[in-house]
Design a protein around this motif. Structure first.
Motif, mmCIF file in Angstrom:
data_model
loop_
_atom_site.group_PDB
_atom_site.id
_atom_site.type_symbol
_atom_site.label_atom_id
_atom_site.label_comp_id
_atom_site.label_asym_id
_atom_site.label_seq_id
_atom_site.Cartn_x
_atom_site.Cartn_y
_atom_site.Cartn_z
ATOM 1 N N GLU A 32 -4.702 6.496 0.197
ATOM 2 C CA GLU A 32 -4.048 5.207 0.292
ATOM 3 C C GLU A 32 -4.210 4.534 -1.050
ATOM 4 O O GLU A 32 -5.332 4.353 -1.525
ATOM 5 N N VAL A 33 -3.089 4.209 -1.716
ATOM 6 C CA VAL A 33 -3.188 3.480 -2.970
ATOM 7 C C VAL A 33 -2.817 2.040 -2.691
ATOM 8 O O VAL A 33 -1.702 1.740 -2.279
ATOM 9 N N ARG A 34 -3.774 1.152 -2.888
ATOM 10 C CA ARG A 34 -3.506 -0.264 -2.625
ATOM 11 C C ARG A 34 -2.971 -0.873 -3.914
ATOM 12 O O ARG A 34 -3.737 -1.346 -4.764
ATOM 13 N N ALA A 35 -1.678 -0.832 -4.085
ATOM 14 C CA ALA A 35 -1.047 -1.239 -5.339
ATOM 15 C C ALA A 35 -1.117 -2.738 -5.536
ATOM 16 O O ALA A 35 -1.300 -3.212 -6.653
ATOM 17 N N LEU A 36 -0.979 -3.509 -4.479
ATOM 18 C CA LEU A 36 -1.143 -4.961 -4.553
ATOM 19 C C LEU A 36 -2.064 -5.405 -3.419
ATOM 20 O O LEU A 36 -1.847 -5.034 -2.266
ATOM 21 N N GLY B 250 -1.047 -6.405 -17.780
ATOM 22 C CA GLY B 250 -2.058 -5.593 -17.114
ATOM 23 C C GLY B 250 -1.891 -4.150 -17.519
ATOM 24 O O GLY B 250 -0.808 -3.730 -17.936
ATOM 25 N N PRO B 251 -2.952 -3.391 -17.426
ATOM 26 C CA PRO B 251 -2.869 -1.984 -17.826
ATOM 27 C C PRO B 251 -1.940 -1.201 -16.904
ATOM 28 O O PRO B 251 -1.567 -1.682 -15.835
ATOM 29 N N SER B 252 -1.642 0.014 -17.363
ATOM 30 C CA SER B 252 -0.778 0.878 -16.568
ATOM 31 C C SER B 252 -1.422 1.135 -15.205
ATOM 32 O O SER B 252 -2.623 1.371 -15.112
ATOM 33 N N GLY B 253 -0.659 1.034 -14.156
ATOM 34 C CA GLY B 253 -1.176 1.289 -12.813
ATOM 35 C C GLY B 253 -1.743 0.062 -12.139
ATOM 36 O O GLY B 253 -2.254 0.137 -11.021
ATOM 37 N N SER B 254 -1.641 -1.104 -12.800
ATOM 38 C CA SER B 254 -2.250 -2.303 -12.225
ATOM 39 C C SER B 254 -1.373 -2.956 -11.156
ATOM 40 O O SER B 254 -1.833 -3.853 -10.456
ATOM 41 N N GLY B 255 -0.106 -2.548 -11.062
ATOM 42 C CA GLY B 255 0.741 -3.081 -9.984
ATOM 43 C C GLY B 255 1.899 -3.941 -10.455
ATOM 44 O O GLY B 255 2.571 -4.573 -9.648
ATOM 45 N N LYS B 256 2.169 -3.943 -11.762
ATOM 46 C CA LYS B 256 3.224 -4.805 -12.310
ATOM 47 C C LYS B 256 4.593 -4.453 -11.732
ATOM 48 O O LYS B 256 5.328 -5.325 -11.254
ATOM 49 N N THR B 257 4.921 -3.157 -11.811
ATOM 50 C CA THR B 257 6.231 -2.722 -11.320
ATOM 51 C C THR B 257 6.372 -3.000 -9.828
ATOM 52 O O THR B 257 7.401 -3.488 -9.362
ATOM 53 N N THR B 258 5.291 -2.714 -9.102
ATOM 54 C CA THR B 258 5.327 -2.951 -7.665
ATOM 55 C C THR B 258 5.623 -4.415 -7.364
ATOM 56 O O THR B 258 6.456 -4.736 -6.515
ATOM 57 N N LEU B 259 4.980 -5.314 -8.101
ATOM 58 C CA LEU B 259 5.182 -6.745 -7.870
ATOM 59 C C LEU B 259 6.626 -7.149 -8.186
ATOM 60 O O LEU B 259 7.271 -7.865 -7.415
ATOM 61 N N THR C 231 0.848 -1.184 0.000
ATOM 62 C CA THR C 231 0.000 0.000 0.000
ATOM 63 C C THR C 231 0.889 1.240 0.000
ATOM 64 O O THR C 231 1.839 1.315 0.761
ATOM 65 N N TYR C 232 0.585 2.190 -0.873
ATOM 66 C CA TYR C 232 1.335 3.453 -0.873
ATOM 67 C C TYR C 232 0.516 4.520 -0.179
ATOM 68 O O TYR C 232 -0.695 4.609 -0.351
ATOM 69 N N GLN C 233 1.170 5.288 0.587
ATOM 70 C CA GLN C 233 0.517 6.371 1.300
ATOM 71 C C GLN C 233 0.901 7.682 0.610
ATOM 72 O O GLN C 233 2.063 8.045 0.579
ATOM 73 N N THR C 234 -0.073 8.357 0.000
ATOM 74 C CA THR C 234 0.241 9.665 -0.593
ATOM 75 C C THR C 234 -0.695 10.682 0.029
ATOM 76 O O THR C 234 -1.860 10.768 -0.324
ATOM 77 N N GLY C 235 -0.153 11.447 0.966
ATOM 78 C CA GLY C 235 -0.979 12.398 1.697
ATOM 79 C C GLY C 235 -2.052 11.641 2.467
ATOM 80 O O GLY C 235 -1.742 10.738 3.238
#
Ligand SMILES: Nc1ncnc2c1ncn2[C@@H]1O[C@H](COP(=O)(O)OP(=O)(O)O)[C@@H](O)[C@H]1O
Ligand SMILES: [Mg+2]
Lengths: 229, 418
Positions: A17-21, A38-47, A10-14
């Protein structure tokens, strides 16, 4: 090879909360050639970052060859990466002041190895990725495809157990991208190295043995279309 | 990462933006050049001042009557040495050259014709022994007009600037009003026999020299003198000499041995303020150089964000990345310091051989330094060594901040593509 259990990032921005995975469970066997789509923003890089031990999960575990690396100290993780992992990046990330050969040698300079073996490995991988004759060129004098070949060679030369590639073809035209994918697949076969790469390009997905699809941080499809031999 | 690969990579990165490296190194070099020049000149001033104090004003050390130093401004003749010959011969027997002088203050009065106008000026009178004053002092060699004093005559030698100020020439009559040892007003009627242009501005501006027996007579000293000065080394305080003198004079009660530094407190104080003043200047020069260096290192690190991220992902330890970047910064330091001391050496060569002619400027200021004419630099190996070391160390230290910043960034953040 890789066993992922209940992975949450989960990323905290201000205040947001962005639940990336969200609660990822996944197993990848040795020798696989697996694409994460998966589309952009789906969590590939995070994984991929989490599997690559350069990021830490909020919940869950990743076991690589039986050890939970992300639980260790930064230095232990670095040591694990240098011995076991190879990375290929979308933007190649070569060192511009080094020649193709020196860029590849950089990853060997982290390992204890006799000079003769070092030379032999360099020669062999340069030959395998098709860069013979271009060893002494700096990145500025190489095409994008050639630069990514250098990056692939840099990842493979130390014979890692696992190569992670985040959108390796995104900066290349489709023909060159296809060639890089074919090269990666050949190396996957010949070196028995496990490959996990991300993409949102259908042409790349077609070349994967396994296609894991993410959407909004969840695995929505896991297609074992062509099992790696 | 093995050491050879690390050094090779740092070396190549150093010339990645060759021009930027050279400009940054040049800023550092300029700072070091200023440091080397300033240090050379200040040391030159010190060497010159000490030499001119010792040879024209104080000797290397003096024997004084107890109490003299404390009282000399109010009653300079009260505490005097009663048996100067005995002390002189005791010193000379042990190989120390010694001469007696009597220092007094007075008002010099001159009248129109032959002088251009009437006038009076505060002066310092020195009763000197014309036959052996040269054992310790160099006054005789600086006579530029007329001649040196002869024993017993009612003659005076004037400092060059004093003579110029009052319009004196050889043969002119002067009057000095002073007090005898007993405190009575006394008038000395003297003829100017010579004019001395010494390199010591205090002497040049205020001194009137008369034969010591003439002074003895008018001041009613009855054989006493205010000081016995001795010859010694011309740089630094000669502690071995003063220790030896104290030993030789143990049997003479009521006398003190003092080094020249205690006789020229004004200069010593000035030299100390100067040191702190010049270190402030140097501090700012280095701050400017350091800002340049840290800016350059910061720029390189920002430019190489992804490259550094890639290396960290690859498995380089933070310590190895830090070493790589600091080694590169040290390279800038070595280049800058190398250029700086090379330029410093060339500049200093001219400062030492040619010097700078300061005479016109110093004449108008009362700085406490005893220099006139040409100021020369000094060779000092330590300055060059410390300039080099300081250049490299400053560069590495200023690089630490941006390097730490690079390593505080997470690997994921470093690798971000957008
Ligand atoms: N450092 C970050 N801070 C905040 N949000 C982030 C950060 N990195 C990624 N995200 C968010 O997490 C989600 C997944 O991102 P990412 O893993 O980069 O997806 P992909 O690689 O599939 O495009 C996105 O919504 C993205 O905005
Ligand atoms: Mg991505």
């Amino acid at each position: 090879m890789i066993t992922i259990t209940n992975l949450v990032r989960t990323y905290q921005t201000g205040d947001n909360e962005v639940r990336a995975l969200r609660n990822i469970d996944l197993a990848i066997a040795t020798g696989e050639f697996a694409a994460i789509a998966g589309p952009s923003g789906s969590g590939k890089t995070t994984l991929l970052n989490l599997i690559g031990c350069i990021d830490e999960p909020d919940e869950g575990t990743i076991e690589i060859n039986g050890s939970v690396v992300h639980a260790g100290k930064a230095k232990e993780r670095a040591l694990f990466r240098r011995e076991n992992l190879g990375f290929v990046f979308q933007s190649f990330n070569l060192v511009p002041v080094l020649t193709a050969e020196e860029n590849i040698a950089l990853s060997l300079s982290l390992l204890d190895m006799p000079a003769a073996e070092r030379r032999e490995r360099l020669r062999a991988i340069i030959d395998e990725v098709g860069l013979t004759g271009m060893e002494d060129r700096r990145p500025a004098r190489l095409s994008g495809g050639q630069q990514q070949r250098v990056a692939v060679a840099r990842a493979l030369v130390k014979d890692p157990k696992l190569v992670l590639a985040d959108e390796p073809t995104a900066n290349l035209d489709s023909e060159t991208g296809a060639a890089i994918l074919d090269l990666m697949h050949e190396l996957n076969q010949s070196h028995k190295t496990t490959f996990v790469f991300s993409t949102h390009d259908p042409m790349v997905m077609d070349r994967a043995d396994r296609l894991i699809t993410l959407r909004d941080g969840r695995i929505v499809d896991d297609d074992l279309r062509r099992r790696a031999s | 990462m093995n050491a050879r690969a690390g050094v090779a990579l740092a070396w190549k990165n150093l010339f990645r933006h060759g021009r930027r490296t050279i400009i940054t190194a040049s800023a550092l070099a300029f700072g070091l050049l200023v440091y080397i020049m300033a240090d050379s000149m200040l040391r030159g001033i010190e060497v010159d001042t000490e030499r001119n104090l010792i040879l024209y004003e104080t000797g290397a050390a003096q024997v004084l009557a107890e109490g003299y130093l404390e009282e000399r401004d109010l009653r300079p003749l009260r505490y005097a040495i009663e048996t100067p010959e005995e002390i002189e011969s005791a010193l000379e027997e042990s190989g120390i050259k010694a001469v007696a002088r009597t220092t007094f203050s007075g008002e010099l009065i001159v009248f129109q014709d032959p002088f251009p106008e009437d006038g009076s000026v505060q002066v310092t009178g020195y009763g000197i022994d014309p036959s052996d004053d040269g054992d310790v002092y160099r006054l005789e060699e600086t006579i530029t007009k007329g001649r040196f004093l002869e024993p017993g005559e009612d003659g005076a030698v004037l400092g060059g600037w004093l003579a110029e100020d009052i319009g004196a020439d050889v043969g002119y009559p002067i009057t000095i009003v002073t007090r005898t040892r007993g405190g009575f007003f006394q008038t000395l009627e003297l003829d100017v026999v010579g004019i001395a242009d010494t390199p010591n501005p205090i002497i040049n501006r205020y001194a009137v020299f008369v034969p010591i027996d003439t002074a003895d007579f008018y001041l009613q000293m009855e054989g006493a003198v205010t000081e016995i000065a001795v010859a010694g080394k011309l740089r630094g305080v000669d502690r071995a000499l003063t220790a030896q003198m104290e030993q030789e004079l143990a049997s003479f009660p009521g006398v003190d041995v003092v080094g020249w530094d205690r006789l020229a407190m004004d200069y010593v104080a000035i030299a100390q303020t100067k040191n702190s003043g010049s270190s402030t200047i140097l501090f700012f020069v280095f701050v400017i150089a350091a800002v340049g260096v840290s800016n350059t290192v910061l720029m390189s690190i920002l430019e190489r964000r992804r490259e550094i991220g890639m290396m960290r992902a690859m498995g380089l330890y933070d310590g190895e990345i830090r070493r790589l970047l600091l080694l590169e910064a040290a390279g800038i330091g070595v280049i800058g310091a190398g250029i700086g001391i090379a330029l410093g050496a060339v500049t200093n060569y001219f400062l030492v051989t040619n010097g700078i002619d300061y005479s016109f400027w110093l004449r108008d200021m009362d700085a406490g330094y005893r220099i006139t004419g040409v100021l020369r630099g000094v060779w000092n190996g330590d300055t060059f060594a410390s300039a080099f070391a300081a250049g490299v160390i400053i560069t590495v230290i200023t690089a630490m901040m941006p390097v730490r910043r690079a390593l505080r960034t997470t690997i994921v953040e470093s690798l971000r593509t957008d």
